[in-house]
Design an enzyme around this catalytic site. Structure first.
Site, PDB file in Angstrom:
ATOM      1  N   ASP A 166     104.832  75.490  23.579  1.00 38.95           N
ATOM      2  CA  ASP A 166     104.864  76.135  22.257  1.00 38.95           C
ATOM      3  C   ASP A 166     106.258  76.691  21.975  1.00 38.95           C
ATOM      4  OD1 ASP A 166     102.270  75.548  21.842  1.00 38.95           O
ATOM      5  OD2 ASP A 166     101.514  77.611  21.988  1.00 38.95           O
ATOM      6  N   ASP A 197     103.503  80.275  26.669  1.00 40.50           N
ATOM      7  CA  ASP A 197     103.272  78.825  26.669  1.00 40.50           C
ATOM      8  C   ASP A 197     104.605  78.105  26.479  1.00 40.50           C
ATOM      9  OD1 ASP A 197     102.814  76.117  25.554  1.00 40.50           O
ATOM     10  OD2 ASP A 197     100.710  76.677  25.801  1.00 40.50           O
ATOM     11  N   THR A 244      83.512  67.886  32.287  1.00 38.80           N
ATOM     12  CA  THR A 244      83.564  68.325  33.693  1.00 38.80           C
ATOM     13  C   THR A 244      84.468  69.536  33.895  1.00 38.80           C
ATOM     14  OG1 THR A 244      85.463  66.941  34.176  1.00 38.80           O
ATOM     15  CG2 THR A 244      83.283  65.921  34.423  1.00 38.80           C
ATOM     16  N   ARG A 290      92.275  68.484  29.996  1.00 37.04           N
ATOM     17  CA  ARG A 290      91.012  68.948  30.564  1.00 37.04           C
ATOM     18  C   ARG A 290      89.864  68.119  30.006  1.00 37.04           C
ATOM     19  NH1 ARG A 290      88.530  74.439  31.771  1.00 37.04           N
ATOM     20  NH2 ARG A 290      86.880  74.332  30.222  1.00 37.04           N
TER      21      ARG A 290
HETATM   22  N1  URA Z   1     101.681  76.677  31.113  1.00 35.75           N
HETATM   23  C1  URA Z   1     102.517  77.459  30.381  1.00 35.75           C
HETATM   24  O1  URA Z   1     103.192  76.979  29.466  1.00 35.75           O
HETATM   25  N2  URA Z   1     102.586  78.768  30.686  1.00 35.75           N
HETATM   26  C2  URA Z   1     101.867  79.331  31.682  1.00 35.75           C
HETATM   27  O2  URA Z   1     101.983  80.531  31.900  1.00 35.75           O
HETATM   28  C3  URA Z   1     100.991  78.504  32.412  1.00 35.75           C
HETATM   29  C4  URA Z   1     100.914  77.188  32.109  1.00 35.75           C
END
Ligand code: URA
Length: 227
Positions: free
Chosen positions: A222, A219, A125, A121
């Site tokens: 992670d 995630d 912007t 990101r």
């Molecule tokens: N990326 C991820 O790892 N999990 C999500 O829920 C959305 C994007």
């Protein structure tokens, strides 16, 4: 009381846009996803079972590639009229989570070339911005399996597709593979790139206000890399 395993898991949710398809919604696939969705699943199991789903996704992606007739001689002395893949492929992973899908691709396609794209990101912007791309030099002549485990808003994938097409890749030769997609992400992909085929293991309900997929699995990067 235990019951006989159903072959097909129930599917729910809205119809998919025409560019999107799901793996066969079997009970086995649902069981694999249930393991990786579980917040208590240890990292080693998360890796093992998501690798199994990735393998299914890659195999399905390969089903979308065109073939040409090919006749071979078998050891019995008889010809066999079969097929061979028509074009060459490569993988492109969207960093960081997409790298987790590279091994599954290598297991199905020996010596496959794999490029990498890093999109983050832009703080000014708030739009997805390309930070790094390393792609096979002849990528314009190849079919591309684009790898990212989670299709949330689609912002990174849309940017990655822009990078690929800027390098001469034909949109209809891009197959985007992901484990879990949101309806919003699929719609965004269809609106901007209707020619790009999107293959998901499962399509979930929605995004939350932080753009996480619900129910999702949290995630992915992670969980795969840090446990
Ligand atoms: N990326 C991820 O790892 N999990 C999500 O829920 C959305 C994007």
């Amino acid at each position: 009381m235990s019951s006989c395993a159903a072959v097909t898991a129930p599917t729910t949710g809205p119809p998919l846009p025409p560019s999107a398809s799901r793996l066969p919604q079997t009970a086995q696939l649902d069981a694999l996803l249930t393991i990786i969705r579980n917040k208590d699943t240890p990292r080693s199991d998360f890796i093992f079972y998501s690798d199994r789903i990735i393998r299914l996704l890659v195999e399905e992606g390969l089903n979308h590639l065109p073939t040409l007739p090919k006749t071979v001689q078998t050891p019995t002395g008889m010809p066999y009229d079969g097929v061979s893949f028509e074009g060459r492929i490569c993988g492109v992973s969207i960093l960081r989570a997409g790298e987790a899908m590279e091994q599954g691709l290598r297991e199905c396609c020996r010596s496959v070339r794999i490029g990498k794209i890093l999109i983050q990101r832009d703080e000014e912007t708030a739009q997805p911005k390309l930070f790094y791309a390393k792609l096979p030099e002849d990528i314009a002549d190849r079919w591309v399996l684009l790898l990212d485990p989670m299709l949330a808003t689609g912002g990174s994938a849309l940017k990655a597709i822009e990078v690929l097409t800027d390098h001469g890749v034909k949109k209809e030769r891009i197959l985007f593979l992901n484990l879990i997609a949101s309806p919003e992400g699929l719609q965004n992909m269809w609106t901007k790139y209707p020619q790009v085929r999107v293959i998901s293991a499962w399509v979930d309900e929605k995004l939350d206000d932080k753009s996480y997929i619900i129910p999702g699995l949290g995630d992915y990067g992670d969980r795969y890399y840090s446990g």
